[in-house]
Design a protein around this motif. Structure first.
Motif, mmCIF file in Angstrom:
data_model
loop_
_atom_site.group_PDB
_atom_site.id
_atom_site.type_symbol
_atom_site.label_atom_id
_atom_site.label_comp_id
_atom_site.label_asym_id
_atom_site.label_seq_id
_atom_site.Cartn_x
_atom_site.Cartn_y
_atom_site.Cartn_z
ATOM 1 N N ILE A 108 18.881 4.480 7.672
ATOM 2 C CA ILE A 108 17.617 5.188 7.824
ATOM 3 C C ILE A 108 17.707 6.548 7.143
ATOM 4 O O ILE A 108 18.538 7.384 7.500
ATOM 5 N N GLN A 109 16.831 6.783 6.174
ATOM 6 C CA GLN A 109 16.887 8.012 5.381
ATOM 7 C C GLN A 109 16.494 9.247 6.187
ATOM 8 O O GLN A 109 17.059 10.325 5.993
ATOM 9 N N TYR A 110 15.508 9.098 7.083
ATOM 10 C CA TYR A 110 14.961 10.265 7.781
ATOM 11 C C TYR A 110 15.178 10.122 9.286
ATOM 12 O O TYR A 110 14.244 10.202 10.073
ATOM 13 N N ARG A 111 16.431 9.950 9.664
ATOM 14 C CA ARG A 111 16.802 9.755 11.064
ATOM 15 C C ARG A 111 17.009 11.132 11.713
ATOM 16 O O ARG A 111 18.127 11.597 11.921
ATOM 17 N N THR A 169 1.395 -0.107 -0.400
ATOM 18 C CA THR A 169 2.526 -0.044 -1.330
ATOM 19 C C THR A 169 3.878 -0.011 -0.625
ATOM 20 O O THR A 169 4.908 0.112 -1.290
ATOM 21 N N THR A 170 3.892 -0.151 0.684
ATOM 22 C CA THR A 170 5.097 0.080 1.481
ATOM 23 C C THR A 170 6.295 -0.736 1.009
ATOM 24 O O THR A 170 6.301 -1.971 1.094
ATOM 25 N N ILE A 224 13.012 4.141 6.101
ATOM 26 C CA ILE A 224 13.318 3.635 4.771
ATOM 27 C C ILE A 224 14.752 4.028 4.386
ATOM 28 O O ILE A 224 15.239 5.086 4.781
ATOM 29 N N PRO A 225 15.423 3.178 3.608
ATOM 30 C CA PRO A 225 16.815 3.452 3.234
ATOM 31 C C PRO A 225 16.953 4.158 1.891
ATOM 32 O O PRO A 225 17.938 3.945 1.166
ATOM 33 N N GLN A 266 9.234 5.723 -3.657
ATOM 34 C CA GLN A 266 7.993 4.953 -3.601
ATOM 35 C C GLN A 266 6.947 5.511 -4.570
ATOM 36 O O GLN A 266 6.269 4.764 -5.270
ATOM 37 N N LEU A 267 6.843 6.829 -4.616
ATOM 38 C CA LEU A 267 5.881 7.447 -5.524
ATOM 39 C C LEU A 267 6.253 7.190 -6.978
ATOM 40 O O LEU A 267 5.373 6.976 -7.826
ATOM 41 N N ARG A 268 7.548 7.177 -7.252
ATOM 42 C CA ARG A 268 7.992 6.914 -8.625
ATOM 43 C C ARG A 268 7.664 5.485 -9.032
ATOM 44 O O ARG A 268 7.260 5.228 -10.180
#
Length: 309
Positions: free
Chosen positions: A56-59, A221-222, A259-260, A266-268
């Motif tokens: 998890i990126q934002y844990r 887009t998730t 998200i990992p 995602q924006l890119r």
């Protein structure tokens, strides 16, 4: 074309260069602490469940997660909740209603589960201003065609409140997943506003078919088109070309915080689609990142450009 951001620190400049006041993200997750801890525990064992690690990126704490969204330039977001068993739908809907009321930028949301009181608690949430409803067919393990859900689908169709529905077979199939299954719900409720979460991953073509068939169907887009997902659910080579016909019904979603990889990825990916077809370009980026999701959520304030175009 404005290039996509390389990292999270580049996101605010990317948003400003597009002339947007901020991002509108229709697919984020905020849950009661003990529920989120269980969700994160499940992802900790992702190699067992999915065959791939999912760090998890934002844990971080709720306060830190909200500060991260603010720093990224996410000005409006839908905090989505979802039950995995009967009796949770009402509680989670009441919890997220209170959470959104006290959280700047959060829109009120709701969820559902096939149970006798679903139309009651869902109707209460819609009357109180719910802007979107999360439906997780895979985690809930329920059939979206269940007769208990017919009044709920009808209520949402009548009220014009969209459902963000995870009904695709990714990352692994569930008992009642598949775009064909949910397609039967749309056939019975053709006016239902729906967002096919993860663009129906991995059934991208079937999801696009539903968007063409039903005028209130959208894609989010998730996790779509990022390197992590491309390893097990690669996009069709002509994805940007196929999006051109439904460009105004593609909306930003990210799955933040679960998200990992960094949010910027995602924006890119979306910026890459925009650059790949002349019919998309920067107007598509402005639509996906702000205008289309704002319209979907019923945010009527006109967009004020951050920079001159």
């Amino acid at each position: 074309m404005i290039p996509g951001p390389e990292g999270d620190a580049d996101v605010p400049g990317f948003v400003a260069a597009l002339g947007l006041p901020g991002l509108v993200d229709v697919h984020t997750h905020f849950l009661p602490e003990r529920v989120m801890d269980k969700v994160w525990g499940y992802f900790d064992a992702a190699e067992t469940h999915y065959g791939v690690a999912w760090p998890i990126q934002y844990r971080t704490s709720v306060a830190d997660r909200l500060a991260t969204l603010q720093a990224l330039g996410v000005r409006t977001f839908a905090p989505l909740v979802y039950p995995h068993k009967p009796g949770m739908g009402r509680w989670l809907t009441e919890w997220v209603t209170e959470f959104a009321a006290g959280t700047p930028g959060a829109v009120p949301t709701a969820t559902l589960f096939p149970e006798p009181d679903v139309a009651e608690y869902l109707g209460t949430a819609v009357a109180a201003g719910a802007r979107v409803v999360k439906v997780h067919v895979q985690v809930g393990g329920f059939d979206p065609r269940d007769a208990l859900l017919r009044p709920a689908w009808g209520l949402l169709a009548e009220a014009g409140v969209p459902a963000v529905v995870h009904c695709g077979n990714g990352p692994v199939p569930g008992a009642h997943t598949g775009l064909g299954v949910f397609g039967e719900v749309l056939a019975a409720h053709p006016r239902l506003p729906v967002v096919l979460a993860h663009a129906g991953m991995p059934e991208f073509g079937a999801a696009l078919d539903l968007v063409h068939r039903y005028e209130r169907a959208h894609l989010d887009t998730t996790m779509v088109g990022v390197p992590f997902s491309d390893a097990f659910a690669p996009l069709p080579a002509d994805w940007p070309t196929r999006l051109a016909a439904v460009a105004d019904r593609v909306v930003l979603g990210t799955d933040f915080p679960n998200i990992p990889y960094p949010y910027a990825e995602q924006l890119r990916a979306i910026a890459g689609w925009a650059a790949a077809d002349d019919r998309l370009g920067e107007p598509f980026l402005r639509s996906v990142l702000h205008d289309a999701p704002a319209r979907l959520l019923g945010l009527t304030a006109p967009r004020q450009c951050a920079t001159a175009r």
